[in-house]
Design an enzyme around this catalytic site. Sequence first.
Site, mmCIF file in Angstrom:
data_model
loop_
_atom_site.group_PDB
_atom_site.id
_atom_site.type_symbol
_atom_site.label_atom_id
_atom_site.label_comp_id
_atom_site.label_asym_id
_atom_site.label_seq_id
_atom_site.Cartn_x
_atom_site.Cartn_y
_atom_site.Cartn_z
ATOM 1 N N LYS A 1 4.158 8.323 -29.866
ATOM 2 C CA LYS A 1 3.208 9.301 -29.411
ATOM 3 C C LYS A 1 2.835 10.136 -30.614
ATOM 4 C CE LYS A 1 4.716 9.956 -24.623
ATOM 5 N NZ LYS A 1 5.900 9.686 -24.429
ATOM 6 N N SER A 2 3.123 9.952 -31.919
ATOM 7 C CA SER A 2 2.695 10.631 -32.923
ATOM 8 C C SER A 2 1.384 10.703 -33.351
ATOM 9 C CB SER A 2 3.691 10.280 -34.239
ATOM 10 O OG SER A 2 3.362 10.920 -35.270
ATOM 11 N N CYS A 3 0.882 11.407 -33.620
ATOM 12 C CA CYS A 3 -0.697 11.516 -34.136
ATOM 13 C C CYS A 3 -0.640 11.330 -35.788
ATOM 14 C CB CYS A 3 -1.508 12.543 -33.863
ATOM 15 S SG CYS A 3 -1.982 12.790 -32.269
ATOM 16 N N ILE A 4 0.335 11.299 -36.230
ATOM 17 C CA ILE A 4 0.410 11.364 -37.757
ATOM 18 C C ILE A 4 1.736 10.306 -38.408
ATOM 19 C CG2 ILE A 4 -0.710 13.320 -38.666
ATOM 20 C CD1 ILE A 4 1.834 14.824 -38.625
ATOM 21 N N MET B 1 -3.604 3.916 -38.351
ATOM 22 C CA MET B 1 -2.844 3.606 -37.595
ATOM 23 C C MET B 1 -3.032 2.766 -36.435
ATOM 24 S SD MET B 1 -0.699 7.306 -37.341
ATOM 25 C CE MET B 1 0.335 7.076 -36.226
#
Lengths: 102, 158
Positions: free
Chosen positions: A99-102, B33
């Site tokens: 769920k990380s944005c970074i 990403m």
Amino acid sequence: MKKMLAEKTVEVNEEGYLLQFAQWDKDIANAIAVEEKVELIDRHWKAIEWIQNEYKNDSPLSIRGIKNSGTLNIKEFYELFPGGPLKKASKIAGIPKPKSCI
Amino acid sequence: MSETKVKKMLFILSKATLENVYAAFIMANGARMEGIEAEIFFTFFGLEAIQKKKLEKLHVATVGNPAMHMPTMLGALPGMEAFATNMMKKEMEKLNMPPVGEFLEILKDSGVSLWACKLAVEMFHLKETDLIDDLDGILTIGDFYGRANEEGTHLLFI
């Protein structure tokens, strides 16, 4: 939903992530990897092992975490899992979508 | 994996306030990403984010920033910018957001191209040695537009 992977029935969500890590094994990892067009070699397994350990320790995955992992570096990570490495690696490792944005 | 028609994101960073620099960095990293190509063109004050001596000293804007919810007079008081900047850096550290220098390394390692604007470099009398070693080069805006010459490319001005 149910899905057949490596001749076993597993529970996955609509994006194909395993719902129960207990159902994961290396054959299933290979089957998911084929769908993701990744051919697993030794370095992939090291990455998968590291990611699974992070998951077991409840530490959220991030690209920065990869940098500080001591096992992998970011460049290699992108080469191993081209086009969305955190997501692909998580899916193959049988853990939920990060769920990380970074 | 969700499919996107976005193939390449080109960011133009023209400001040196922390909130803008992080917006560009997070979006560029986020693009990588997702398997999307990303490049950043640093121009005008955005160049501060790639100057070795300045990049760790960027501030939050306390004046002219309505989201700070403080009167402009108060925001202009000595120490106010430093205070707000420290607060923000602490919150970012909690979210595991890297400092500017480390973030630039992450972007580079992730395959983000970093460009400096030729005109702005000349205007601020900067030398190549003033800029980070990871820089891919100094470009004219025309060169940069040339890098947008494929389908699915988007340009974003920050």
